[in-house]
Scaffold this active site. Structure first.
Site, PDB file in Angstrom:
ATOM      1  N   ARG A   1      -7.566 -16.356  -7.752  1.00 54.37           N
ATOM      2  CA  ARG A   1      -7.211 -15.622  -6.527  1.00 54.37           C
ATOM      3  C   ARG A   1      -7.567 -14.125  -6.660  1.00 54.37           C
ATOM      4  O   ARG A   1      -7.300 -13.483  -7.662  1.00 54.37           O
ATOM      5  CB  ARG A   1      -5.717 -15.774  -6.265  1.00 54.37           C
ATOM      6  CG  ARG A   1      -5.216 -15.058  -5.001  1.00 54.37           C
ATOM      7  CD  ARG A   1      -4.641 -13.696  -5.302  1.00 54.37           C
ATOM      8  NE  ARG A   1      -3.998 -13.098  -4.128  1.00 54.37           N
ATOM      9  CZ  ARG A   1      -3.610 -11.830  -4.050  1.00 54.37           C
ATOM     10  NH1 ARG A   1      -3.794 -11.018  -5.074  1.00 54.37           N
ATOM     11  NH2 ARG A   1      -3.052 -11.357  -2.960  1.00 54.37           N
ATOM     12  N   VAL A   2      -8.178 -13.595  -5.605  1.00 54.70           N
ATOM     13  CA  VAL A   2      -8.477 -12.168  -5.537  1.00 54.70           C
ATOM     14  C   VAL A   2      -7.849 -11.629  -4.258  1.00 54.70           C
ATOM     15  O   VAL A   2      -7.992 -12.231  -3.192  1.00 54.70           O
ATOM     16  CB  VAL A   2     -10.000 -11.920  -5.522  1.00 54.70           C
ATOM     17  CG1 VAL A   2     -10.305 -10.438  -5.342  1.00 54.70           C
ATOM     18  CG2 VAL A   2     -10.643 -12.440  -6.815  1.00 54.70           C
ATOM     19  N   GLY A   3      -7.139 -10.516  -4.365  1.00 52.64           N
ATOM     20  CA  GLY A   3      -6.479  -9.923  -3.199  1.00 52.64           C
ATOM     21  C   GLY A   3      -7.357  -8.901  -2.501  1.00 52.64           C
ATOM     22  O   GLY A   3      -8.584  -8.907  -2.631  1.00 52.64           O
ATOM     23  N   ASP A   4      -6.700  -8.000  -1.773  1.00 53.54           N
ATOM     24  CA  ASP A   4      -7.440  -7.017  -0.973  1.00 53.54           C
ATOM     25  C   ASP A   4      -7.932  -5.824  -1.771  1.00 53.54           C
ATOM     26  O   ASP A   4      -8.895  -5.161  -1.374  1.00 53.54           O
ATOM     27  CB  ASP A   4      -6.530  -6.499   0.151  1.00 53.54           C
ATOM     28  CG  ASP A   4      -5.267  -5.840  -0.413  1.00 53.54           C
ATOM     29  OD1 ASP A   4      -4.654  -6.417  -1.342  1.00 53.54           O
ATOM     30  OD2 ASP A   4      -4.893  -4.749   0.044  1.00 53.54           O
TER      31      ASP A   4
ATOM     32  N   THR B   1      -1.688  -1.194  -0.116  1.00 50.08           N
ATOM     33  CA  THR B   1      -0.908  -2.032  -1.027  1.00 50.08           C
ATOM     34  C   THR B   1      -0.080  -2.990  -0.181  1.00 50.08           C
ATOM     35  O   THR B   1       0.414  -2.611   0.879  1.00 50.08           O
ATOM     36  CB  THR B   1       0.026  -1.202  -1.926  1.00 50.08           C
ATOM     37  OG1 THR B   1       0.867  -2.105  -2.660  1.00 50.08           O
ATOM     38  CG2 THR B   1       0.899  -0.238  -1.138  1.00 50.08           C
ATOM     39  N   GLY B   2       0.042  -4.212  -0.631  1.00 45.85           N
ATOM     40  CA  GLY B   2       0.820  -5.172   0.140  1.00 45.85           C
ATOM     41  C   GLY B   2       0.324  -6.581  -0.111  1.00 45.85           C
ATOM     42  O   GLY B   2      -0.399  -6.831  -1.081  1.00 45.85           O
TER      43      GLY B   2
ATOM     44  N   THR C   1       0.757  -2.190  -6.848  1.00 44.96           N
ATOM     45  CA  THR C   1      -0.625  -1.708  -6.843  1.00 44.96           C
ATOM     46  C   THR C   1      -0.658  -0.193  -6.761  1.00 44.96           C
ATOM     47  O   THR C   1       0.229   0.414  -6.169  1.00 44.96           O
ATOM     48  CB  THR C   1      -1.345  -2.330  -5.624  1.00 44.96           C
ATOM     49  OG1 THR C   1      -1.526  -3.705  -5.877  1.00 44.96           O
ATOM     50  CG2 THR C   1      -2.680  -1.676  -5.336  1.00 44.96           C
TER      51      THR C   1
HETATM   52  N1  ASP Z   1      -2.398  -5.905  -2.571  1.00 46.17           N
HETATM   53  C1  ASP Z   1      -2.231  -6.485  -3.872  1.00 46.17           C
HETATM   54  C2  ASP Z   1      -2.782  -7.885  -3.855  1.00 46.17           C
HETATM   55  O1  ASP Z   1      -2.557  -8.594  -2.891  1.00 46.17           O
HETATM   56  C3  ASP Z   1      -0.821  -6.518  -4.322  1.00 46.17           C
HETATM   57  C4  ASP Z   1      -0.117  -5.187  -4.320  1.00 46.17           C
HETATM   58  O2  ASP Z   1      -0.315  -4.389  -3.414  1.00 46.17           O
HETATM   59  O3  ASP Z   1       0.672  -4.933  -5.243  1.00 46.17           O
HETATM   60  O4  ASP Z   1      -3.376  -8.290  -4.818  1.00 46.17           O
END
Ligand code: ASP
Length: 359
Positions: free
Chosen positions: A225-228, A248-249, A197
């Site tokens: 699915r949706v992340g942060d 990111t994570g 990210t």
């Molecule tokens: N935080 C992002 C997610 O969970 C992934 C990433 O940081 O690469 O969608």
């Protein structure tokens, strides 16, 4: 009485000395960027690969720093830094995004203006080359904060965004990761070992903060699915009273902790406490310093780790401190300030300078 004496002294000063005394401080700006955190193995990284990442980070850092050095806004700097990373196939954002379980690339992004806490976000878009620009359009041209899927794309079309063919986002390395994940029944973390990210946070010369984040999510994500990254308060937050954060994570954990807002809220609470305490005690300085910001970012990241998540954050404070905190072995990152700091780094032990613009 003291003020009166100061006024008399100023009135009696020669003009040249007066100009020197009341000249405004030099402009102050600060920028931090990331291109994902993760388990980065020094031995597995060839010099060529490392050079390619560092060069791509430097391009992004320079693009954002140029905007700030020329007096542009933190919002413009954040977009300027993120766009080249969305365009680079090296990062998991825009071109080079990871694949969903169904073999598509679905992009998430968000941006926030610390001046008024206006925010925009998009989730699951498939045909917008630079999702960070669409997120900003949601902020400025819609009454909403977050749009998803086909609705977001319809909004993009109405706002004049070109339709980018989905194949543009697909890269062989990311497709191979999905295939390996399925063949070997791996988790998203096992197959990637890192999060790619991208994000940027900035303080401009007018004292305004901004934050933005853009991602393809996690390899093999399913069921919409949706992340942060597009969740305001989880992956992105900016508030002129506290800080600007991009994360990111492992997104599920960042959502559960509300990482970006949590860091800003704790920092704001410390500032408010000090402002009150200063009235009753000479001992406590009003300023929120490096130690507090780093301490708070580390504490919130420890909370993420405690739940079983990993990753990292970048933040910039109103006094121009550019800070990293991550619980992985590395994070693609960079920072630049008006004090002359300009550095990119990948592994955990590589930050050279304390990025505080002291004038
Ligand atoms: N935080 C992002 C997610 O969970 C992934 C990433 O940081 O690469 O969608």
């Amino acid at each position: 009485m003291k003020n009166f004496i100061t006024l008399i002294a100023l009135a009696l000063m020669p003009a040249a000395a007066l100009a020197e005394t009341v000249a405004p401080p030099p402009p102050k700006w600060s920028l931090a960027i990331h291109g994902g955190a993760g388990t980065l193995n020094r031995d597995a990284m060839t010099p060529e690969k490392r050079a390619a990442y560092e060069a791509a980070l430097q391009v992004a850092l320079d693009a954002g720093a140029k905007v700030l050095a020329e007096g542009g806004s933190a919002m413009d700097a954040v977009k300027a830094a993120i766009i080249p990373m969305e365009d680079s196939p090296l990062f998991n954002a825009g071109r080079g995004a990871v694949f969903t379980w169904d073999g598509t690339n679905e992009l998430d992004s968000s941006i926030m203006d610390g001046r008024d806490r206006s925010a925009g976000a998009v989730a699951g878009v498939k045909t917008v080359r630079n999702p960070i620009l669409l997120a900003d359009k949601v902020r400025t041209a819609s009454p909403h904060v977050m749009l998803m899927g086909t609705g977001a794309e319809q909004f993009a079309a109405e706002q004049g965004f070109a339709v980018t063919p989905p194949e543009y986002f697909a890269t062989p390395a990311r497709r191979e990761a999905l295939e390996r994940m399925k063949a070997e029944q791996l988790s998203a973390l096992d197959v990637d070992h890192k999060f790619g990210t991208v994000g940027a946070v900035a303080l401009d010369q007018n004292g305004n903060l901004a934050a933005g984040t853009s991602t393809g999510g996690m390899t093999g994500k399913r069921w919409g699915r949706v992340g942060d990254a597009p969740v305001i308060g989880a992956g992105t937050y900016a508030d002129n009273r506290a800080c600007a954060v991009s994360a990111t994570g492992w997104g599920e954990y960042f959502i559960r902790v509300g990482v970006a807002h949590e860091i800003c809220a704790r920092l704001r609470a410390v500032g408010e406490f000090k402002a009150v305490a200063e009235d009753v005690s000479d001992e406590i300085p009003a300023e929120v310093g490096m130690d507090e910001a780093q301490y708070i970012a580390d504490a919130v990241m420890a909370d993420v780790a405690g739940l079983g998540g990993d990753g990292g954050v970048i933040l910039v404070t109103p006094d121009g401190r550019a800070i990293f905190s991550f619980n992985t072995s590395g994070m693609n990152r960079g920072r630049a300030t008006s004090a002359g700091v300009n550095e990119v780094a990948i592994f955990g032990d590589e930050d050279k300078a304390s990025a505080t613009p002291d004038h």
